[in-house]
Design a protein around this motif. Structure first.
Motif, PDB file in Angstrom:
ATOM      1  N   GLY A   9       0.808  -1.226   0.000  1.00  0.00           N
ATOM      2  CA  GLY A   9       0.000   0.000   0.000  1.00  0.00           C
ATOM      3  C   GLY A   9       0.833   1.264   0.000  1.00  0.00           C
ATOM      4  N   SER A  10       2.104   1.138  -0.426  1.00  0.00           N
ATOM      5  CA  SER A  10       2.959   2.330  -0.570  1.00  0.00           C
ATOM      6  C   SER A  10       3.113   2.674  -2.042  1.00  0.00           C
ATOM      7  N   PRO A  11       3.111   3.974  -2.367  1.00  0.00           N
ATOM      8  CA  PRO A  11       3.331   4.346  -3.769  1.00  0.00           C
ATOM      9  C   PRO A  11       4.800   4.242  -4.187  1.00  0.00           C
ATOM     10  N   ARG A  12       5.718   4.090  -3.210  1.00  0.00           N
ATOM     11  CA  ARG A  12       7.145   4.199  -3.540  1.00  0.00           C
ATOM     12  C   ARG A  12       7.809   2.826  -3.617  1.00  0.00           C
ATOM     13  N   LYS A  13       8.076   2.397  -4.859  1.00  0.00           N
ATOM     14  CA  LYS A  13       8.798   1.133  -5.041  1.00  0.00           C
ATOM     15  C   LYS A  13      10.243   1.312  -4.599  1.00  0.00           C
ATOM     16  N   GLY A  14      10.773   0.314  -3.932  1.00  0.00           N
ATOM     17  CA  GLY A  14      12.187   0.339  -3.523  1.00  0.00           C
ATOM     18  C   GLY A  14      12.417   1.078  -2.218  1.00  0.00           C
ATOM     19  N   TRP A  15      11.363   1.623  -1.608  1.00  0.00           N
ATOM     20  CA  TRP A  15      11.539   2.351  -0.357  1.00  0.00           C
ATOM     21  C   TRP A  15      11.210   1.458   0.842  1.00  0.00           C
ATOM     22  N   ASN A  16      10.838   2.087   1.947  1.00  0.00           N
ATOM     23  CA  ASN A  16      10.808   1.349   3.221  1.00  0.00           C
ATOM     24  C   ASN A  16       9.789   0.194   3.249  1.00  0.00           C
ATOM     25  N   THR A  17       8.547   0.515   2.919  1.00  0.00           N
ATOM     26  CA  THR A  17       7.498  -0.506   2.996  1.00  0.00           C
ATOM     27  C   THR A  17       7.799  -1.639   2.019  1.00  0.00           C
ATOM     28  N   ASP A  18       8.193  -1.257   0.812  1.00  0.00           N
ATOM     29  CA  ASP A  18       8.517  -2.232  -0.229  1.00  0.00           C
ATOM     30  C   ASP A  18       9.655  -3.152   0.223  1.00  0.00           C
ATOM     31  N   PRO A  89       2.807   2.684   4.467  1.00  0.00           N
ATOM     32  CA  PRO A  89       3.323   3.798   5.263  1.00  0.00           C
ATOM     33  C   PRO A  89       2.166   4.367   6.072  1.00  0.00           C
ATOM     34  N   ILE A  90       2.478   5.036   7.162  1.00  0.00           N
ATOM     35  CA  ILE A  90       1.449   5.779   7.891  1.00  0.00           C
ATOM     36  C   ILE A  90       1.302   7.144   7.225  1.00  0.00           C
ATOM     37  N   TYR A  91       0.096   7.446   6.789  1.00  0.00           N
ATOM     38  CA  TYR A  91      -0.241   8.757   6.224  1.00  0.00           C
ATOM     39  C   TYR A  91      -1.292   9.387   7.133  1.00  0.00           C
ATOM     40  N   PHE A  92      -0.938  10.491   7.752  1.00  0.00           N
ATOM     41  CA  PHE A  92      -1.874  11.179   8.649  1.00  0.00           C
ATOM     42  C   PHE A  92      -2.537  10.211   9.640  1.00  0.00           C
ATOM     43  N   SER A  93      -1.651   9.460  10.303  1.00  0.00           N
ATOM     44  CA  SER A  93      -2.065   8.555  11.390  1.00  0.00           C
ATOM     45  C   SER A  93      -2.997   7.425  10.957  1.00  0.00           C
ATOM     46  N   GLU A  94      -2.904   7.011   9.691  1.00  0.00           N
ATOM     47  CA  GLU A  94      -3.693   5.887   9.183  1.00  0.00           C
ATOM     48  C   GLU A  94      -2.863   5.155   8.123  1.00  0.00           C
ATOM     49  N   TYR A 130       3.924  -1.741   8.971  1.00  0.00           N
ATOM     50  CA  TYR A 130       3.789  -0.285   8.886  1.00  0.00           C
ATOM     51  C   TYR A 130       5.166   0.370   8.896  1.00  0.00           C
ATOM     52  N   THR A 131       5.317   1.454   8.134  1.00  0.00           N
ATOM     53  CA  THR A 131       6.525   2.283   8.249  1.00  0.00           C
ATOM     54  C   THR A 131       6.091   3.723   8.479  1.00  0.00           C
ATOM     55  N   MET A 132       6.941   4.478   9.183  1.00  0.00           N
ATOM     56  CA  MET A 132       6.513   5.843   9.575  1.00  0.00           C
ATOM     57  C   MET A 132       7.693   6.694  10.018  1.00  0.00           C
ATOM     58  N   ASN A 133       7.443   7.984  10.028  1.00  0.00           N
ATOM     59  CA  ASN A 133       8.409   8.952  10.543  1.00  0.00           C
ATOM     60  C   ASN A 133       8.467   8.969  12.063  1.00  0.00           C
ATOM     61  N   CYS A 134       7.343   8.695  12.663  1.00  0.00           N
ATOM     62  CA  CYS A 134       7.134   8.892  14.101  1.00  0.00           C
ATOM     63  C   CYS A 134       8.098   8.044  14.937  1.00  0.00           C
ATOM     64  N   PRO A 135       8.704   8.621  15.973  1.00  0.00           N
ATOM     65  CA  PRO A 135       9.469   7.794  16.912  1.00  0.00           C
ATOM     66  C   PRO A 135       8.527   7.006  17.825  1.00  0.00           C
ATOM     67  N   GLY A 143      -1.393   7.571  19.490  1.00  0.00           N
ATOM     68  CA  GLY A 143      -2.349   6.451  19.490  1.00  0.00           C
ATOM     69  C   GLY A 143      -2.036   5.346  18.492  1.00  0.00           C
ATOM     70  N   TYR A 144      -0.764   5.179  18.107  1.00  0.00           N
ATOM     71  CA  TYR A 144      -0.453   4.164  17.081  1.00  0.00           C
ATOM     72  C   TYR A 144      -0.571   2.732  17.611  1.00  0.00           C
ATOM     73  N   HIS A 145      -0.286   2.517  18.898  1.00  0.00           N
ATOM     74  CA  HIS A 145      -0.489   1.153  19.424  1.00  0.00           C
ATOM     75  C   HIS A 145      -1.953   0.750  19.260  1.00  0.00           C
ATOM     76  N   GLU A 169      10.737   6.033  12.430  1.00  0.00           N
ATOM     77  CA  GLU A 169      11.798   6.975  12.039  1.00  0.00           C
ATOM     78  C   GLU A 169      12.543   6.503  10.789  1.00  0.00           C
ATOM     79  N   THR A 170      11.761   6.181   9.770  1.00  0.00           N
ATOM     80  CA  THR A 170      12.342   5.664   8.532  1.00  0.00           C
ATOM     81  C   THR A 170      13.007   6.787   7.734  1.00  0.00           C
ATOM     82  N   LEU A 171      13.788   6.363   6.759  1.00  0.00           N
ATOM     83  CA  LEU A 171      14.425   7.327   5.846  1.00  0.00           C
ATOM     84  C   LEU A 171      13.374   7.787   4.838  1.00  0.00           C
TER      85      LEU A 171
HETATM   86  C1  LIG Z   1       1.124  12.126   2.762  1.00  0.00           C
HETATM   87  C2  LIG Z   1       2.047  11.683   3.864  1.00  0.00           C
HETATM   88  C3  LIG Z   1       1.569  11.631   5.176  1.00  0.00           C
HETATM   89  C4  LIG Z   1       2.390  11.151   6.204  1.00  0.00           C
HETATM   90  N1  LIG Z   1       1.880  11.085   7.489  1.00  0.00           N
HETATM   91  C5  LIG Z   1       2.617  10.545   8.468  1.00  0.00           C
HETATM   92  C6  LIG Z   1       2.080  10.408   9.790  1.00  0.00           C
HETATM   93  O1  LIG Z   1       0.945  10.780  10.069  1.00  0.00           O
HETATM   94  N2  LIG Z   1       2.874   9.851  10.747  1.00  0.00           N
HETATM   95  C7  LIG Z   1       4.138   9.399  10.470  1.00  0.00           C
HETATM   96  O2  LIG Z   1       4.797   8.886  11.381  1.00  0.00           O
HETATM   97  N3  LIG Z   1       4.672   9.517   9.222  1.00  0.00           N
HETATM   98  C8  LIG Z   1       3.944  10.060   8.222  1.00  0.00           C
HETATM   99  N4  LIG Z   1       4.453  10.146   6.948  1.00  0.00           N
HETATM  100  C9  LIG Z   1       5.806   9.588   6.668  1.00  0.00           C
HETATM  101  C10 LIG Z   1       5.761   8.187   6.071  1.00  0.00           C
HETATM  102  O3  LIG Z   1       4.883   7.351   6.810  1.00  0.00           O
HETATM  103  C11 LIG Z   1       7.155   7.529   6.071  1.00  0.00           C
HETATM  104  O4  LIG Z   1       8.049   8.333   5.358  1.00  0.00           O
HETATM  105  C12 LIG Z   1       7.080   6.127   5.492  1.00  0.00           C
HETATM  106  O5  LIG Z   1       8.152   5.336   5.930  1.00  0.00           O
HETATM  107  C13 LIG Z   1       7.091   6.154   3.967  1.00  0.00           C
HETATM  108  O6  LIG Z   1       6.989   4.839   3.481  1.00  0.00           O
HETATM  109  P1  LIG Z   1       7.660   4.426   2.077  1.00  0.00           P
HETATM  110  O7  LIG Z   1       9.135   4.686   2.226  1.00  0.00           O
HETATM  111  O8  LIG Z   1       7.324   2.995   1.885  1.00  0.00           O
HETATM  112  O9  LIG Z   1       7.043   5.308   1.040  1.00  0.00           O
HETATM  113  C14 LIG Z   1       3.701  10.695   5.915  1.00  0.00           C
HETATM  114  C15 LIG Z   1       4.178  10.759   4.594  1.00  0.00           C
HETATM  115  C16 LIG Z   1       3.363  11.265   3.573  1.00  0.00           C
HETATM  116  C17 LIG Z   1       3.892  11.345   2.156  1.00  0.00           C
END
Ligand SMILES: Cc1cc2nc3c(=O)[nH]c(=O)nc-3n(C[C@H](O)[C@H](O)[C@H](O)COP(=O)(O)O)c2cc1C
Length: 215
Positions: A9-18, A89-94, A130-135, A143-145, A169-171
């Motif tokens: 469910g990630s748009p980015r091939k070769g990145w974290n989720t992939d 990836p987590i996008y806006f907490s979903e 799931y992958t995300m920026n959030c620590p 509320g991610y748990h 805290e992915t790249l």
């Molecule tokens: C539209 C958008 C919304 C995002 N929202 C969040 C968020 O709510 N919480 C979070 O921790 N990271 C958020 N991120 C960061 C991504 O979850 C993170 O970079 C993820 O590892 C990307 O996955 P990918 O490398 O497979 O594309 C967001 C990124 C984008 C582009």
């Protein structure tokens, strides 16, 4: 031979989720499973349109989605699969909108309105990645748990099994100096990518092994 399908469910091939999903499939393949990756962003499909055809009073019960689009063949293959690993990836907490739309189609066909406790799906092993920026320290605040537990409970209700794997805290970009992204330390992210993310990849591999194993 076990059949394991990953739904990306990630748009980015070769990145974290992939990368994590590929590792999980490698793990599954290492114990002899047949594996497949599905990139949702390559497909043209919609979420459930509530046509209710899967709930019609017919014998045998339809319990299959009748919408015809790029997801149709994927749902057919998932119906026969032993395990499914969904990543987002987590996008806006979903999870991403694409994964949500996928889940509507995948799950609604099996939802049993006569008795919610008896979904019309056969047992499968499932996992959410799931992958995300959030620590992780922020989880109590964001509320991610609870979010991950909600998906795990839902998938367990349908299929009897679900595991969760998350990477924090992915790249997000290769070169942080090129972007307005001052709240993140690009050098620290790179180090983390080479250390913690590498460990997460190993966890994903082991997840794939477990999902493709006999029990
Ligand atoms: C539209 C958008 C919304 C995002 N929202 C969040 C968020 O709510 N919480 C979070 O921790 N990271 C958020 N991120 C960061 C991504 O979850 C993170 O970079 C993820 O590892 C990307 O996955 P990918 O490398 O497979 O594309 C967001 C990124 C984008 C582009």
């Amino acid at each position: 031979m076990k059949k394991v399908i990953a739904i990306n469910g990630s748009p980015r091939k070769g990145w974290n989720t992939d990368t994590l999903l590929k590792k999980a499939l490698e793990g599954a393949a290492s114990v002899g499973a047949e594996t497949e990756m599905v990139y949702l962003y390559d497909l043209k499909f919609r979420g459930c349109v509530s046509c209710m055809a899967c709930k019609l009073r017919k014998e045998p019960r339809p319990c299959r989605c009748i919408q015809r689009d790029d997801l149709t063949a994927v749902l057919d293959r998932l119906h026969e699969a032993d395990a499914v690993i969904m990543g987002s990836p987590i996008y806006f907490s979903e999870v991403t909108g694409e994964l949500r739309s996928f889940l509507e189609r995948f799950l609604f066909q099996y939802l049993n309105y006569d008795d919610y406790s008896k979904p019309l799906s056969s047992p499968k092993k499932t996992a959410m990645v799931y992958t995300m920026n959030c620590p992780e320290e922020w989880f109590p605040k964001v509320g991610y748990h609870e979010l991950f537990q909600r998906y795990e409970n839902m998938l367990k209700r349908f299929f009897g099994h679900c595991e969760t794997l998350y990477s924090t805290e992915t790249l997000q970009v290769k070169d942080y100096s090129r972007y307005h992204i001052a709240s993140m330390d690009g050098d620290a992210r790179k180090v983390r990518h080479e250390t913690v993310f590498t460990q997460d990849c190993q966890k994903a591999f082991e997840l794939g092994v477990r999902l493709a194993s006999k029990q």
